[in-house]
Scaffold this active site. Sequence first.
Site, mmCIF file in Angstrom:
data_model
loop_
_atom_site.group_PDB
_atom_site.id
_atom_site.type_symbol
_atom_site.label_atom_id
_atom_site.label_comp_id
_atom_site.label_asym_id
_atom_site.label_seq_id
_atom_site.Cartn_x
_atom_site.Cartn_y
_atom_site.Cartn_z
ATOM 1 N N ASP A 93 26.807 3.009 24.653
ATOM 2 C CA ASP A 93 25.375 2.858 24.452
ATOM 3 C C ASP A 93 24.697 3.441 25.693
ATOM 4 O OD1 ASP A 93 25.075 -0.682 25.296
ATOM 5 O OD2 ASP A 93 25.298 1.112 26.520
ATOM 6 N N SER A 94 23.367 3.483 25.694
ATOM 7 C CA SER A 94 22.690 4.231 26.773
ATOM 8 C C SER A 94 22.233 3.326 27.904
ATOM 9 C CB SER A 94 21.466 4.930 26.193
ATOM 10 O OG SER A 94 20.705 3.977 25.458
ATOM 11 N N GLY A 95 22.369 2.013 27.712
ATOM 12 C CA GLY A 95 22.040 1.094 28.792
ATOM 13 C C GLY A 95 20.684 0.444 28.683
ATOM 14 N N GLY A 96 19.744 1.069 28.000
ATOM 15 C CA GLY A 96 18.374 0.542 27.963
ATOM 16 C C GLY A 96 18.282 -0.870 27.416
ATOM 17 N N PHE A 97 18.971 -1.104 26.338
ATOM 18 C CA PHE A 97 18.896 -2.413 25.679
ATOM 19 C C PHE A 97 19.373 -3.504 26.625
ATOM 20 C CE2 PHE A 97 18.609 -5.086 22.004
ATOM 21 C CZ PHE A 97 19.626 -6.005 22.097
ATOM 22 N N ASP A 147 16.509 4.541 24.863
ATOM 23 C CA ASP A 147 15.407 4.164 23.990
ATOM 24 C C ASP A 147 14.788 2.872 24.504
ATOM 25 O OD1 ASP A 147 17.604 2.549 23.475
ATOM 26 O OD2 ASP A 147 17.013 2.189 21.399
ATOM 27 N N GLN A 190 13.507 3.751 15.894
ATOM 28 C CA GLN A 190 12.821 2.520 16.220
ATOM 29 C C GLN A 190 11.675 2.320 15.214
ATOM 30 O OE1 GLN A 190 13.779 0.221 18.193
ATOM 31 N NE2 GLN A 190 15.336 1.252 19.420
ATOM 32 N N GLY A 217 16.523 -1.479 17.107
ATOM 33 C CA GLY A 217 15.378 -2.374 16.975
ATOM 34 C C GLY A 217 15.540 -3.430 15.905
ATOM 35 N N ASP A 267 28.615 -2.139 15.207
ATOM 36 C CA ASP A 267 29.241 -2.756 16.384
ATOM 37 C C ASP A 267 28.663 -4.159 16.499
ATOM 38 O OD1 ASP A 267 26.585 -1.952 17.978
ATOM 39 O OD2 ASP A 267 27.750 -3.386 19.186
HETATM 40 C C1 LIG Z 1 21.275 1.356 23.450
HETATM 41 N N1 LIG Z 1 20.062 1.188 22.661
HETATM 42 C C2 LIG Z 1 19.925 0.181 21.801
HETATM 43 N N2 LIG Z 1 20.857 -0.770 21.690
HETATM 44 C C3 LIG Z 1 20.662 -1.801 20.786
HETATM 45 C C4 LIG Z 1 21.613 -2.823 20.699
HETATM 46 C C5 LIG Z 1 21.380 -3.884 19.814
HETATM 47 N N3 LIG Z 1 22.091 -5.023 19.576
HETATM 48 C C6 LIG Z 1 21.383 -5.708 18.659
HETATM 49 N N4 LIG Z 1 21.720 -6.896 18.157
HETATM 50 C C7 LIG Z 1 22.856 -7.616 18.669
HETATM 51 N N5 LIG Z 1 20.253 -5.044 18.283
HETATM 52 C C8 LIG Z 1 20.226 -3.898 19.007
HETATM 53 C C9 LIG Z 1 19.278 -2.880 19.090
HETATM 54 C C10 LIG Z 1 19.496 -1.834 19.984
HETATM 55 C C11 LIG Z 1 18.528 -0.780 20.138
HETATM 56 O O1 LIG Z 1 17.478 -0.755 19.474
HETATM 57 N N6 LIG Z 1 18.769 0.203 21.062
#
Ligand SMILES: CNc1nc2cc3nc(NC)[nH]c3cc2c(=O)[nH]1
EC number: 2.4.2.29
Length: 373
Positions: A93-97, A147, A190, A217, A267
Amino acid sequence: MAKPFTFKVLATDGKARRGVIDMPRGEIRTPAFMPVGTGGTVKAMYMDQVRGVGADIILGNTYHLMLRPGAERVARLGGLHEFARWPHPILTDSGGFQVMSLSKLRKLTEKGVTFRSHIDGAAYEMSPERSIEIQGLLDSDIQMQLDECTALPAELKEIERAMELSLRWAERCKTAFGDQPGKAMFGIVQGGDNAALRIRSAQALSAMELKGYAVGGLAVGEPQAVMLEMLDITCPVLPHNKPRYLMGVGTPDDILKSVARGIDMFDCVMPTRAGRHGLAYTRRGKVNLRNARHADDPRPLDEESDCPAARGYSRAYLHHLVRSQEALGAMLLTWNNLSYYQKLMQDIRAAIETGSFDVRGAEITEGWARGDI
Ligand SMILES: CNc1nc2cc3nc(NC)[nH]c3cc2c(=O)[nH]1
């Protein structure tokens, strides 16, 4: 010349797709479930076991790995596959979340996010360019754009601002990623729970002609019905011949209903996290091994499973291990849970191939609900 990244839809059943992604490090059978390997390890599992339960790809978290042991260090040591001894595809993943959910003192601007590590308080800056650079240092096969995920419920103009920022960041990530034939960079749709914003985001990302698309999102606390409605709106706007990845999802029921709406990749931390907390996923629902009612039960979790953890140990023993907080408890239950999730995906893929996804899905749900556990 490295083998290019290709995705083929092999069969469909309604909106459900059976496909395959082909990459230099191997193929990914879809619909696919990616075990979460946060810090370069799928917690409580050997990577041989992860492969053994049928996983084609695992997920690595950029946020955790950049903080510890550090992306440059992993690169010096040969990249994440070499470091963690997983020679198959990895999606990062890119880290932002996780910056927004784990770090302290974070600030988000057009440039990117600045934040302090939740480990030692050190200051970091994560721009779209730096996120792609880090994922490259990890030698990630499928890289996610940076994101901004909006937590729900949220004001419409807040959702719109984050969606539009994420589109600008998608362009910058695409430029930074450049042309890496055997690898892929996915955009992330998003738009929160708003149909018009979801459509705008999906259309703009489709126009960027990326190699795959995540739906972000969601699974952020909204009801399942809202999540599914957003899939009904978003999937038809995305290119048919590109993989669709629903981030952070989900329960077996979420997965069945999302595959039925055209999702190819998932995932979720549930099977691994639940395993460490004494919870077993079985064909007949969840079994909480902390519960005293298992103390004298000689039955295995599932005598028909081909996973040794499900077939070879009594519930009484698993209950004992969990109550005693023995490491083997987390190991066996994580093994069982990942095996259950991969068997679920295998059954889903087979059902789509034979055009019996709706019937098979109902059987899985009914078995899950039977709960004679
Ligand atoms: C890496 N970017 C990113 N990761 C996510 C991980 C998530 N994990 C959940 N539920 C466990 N929703 C998520 C949304 C995003 C999302 O909108 N963006």
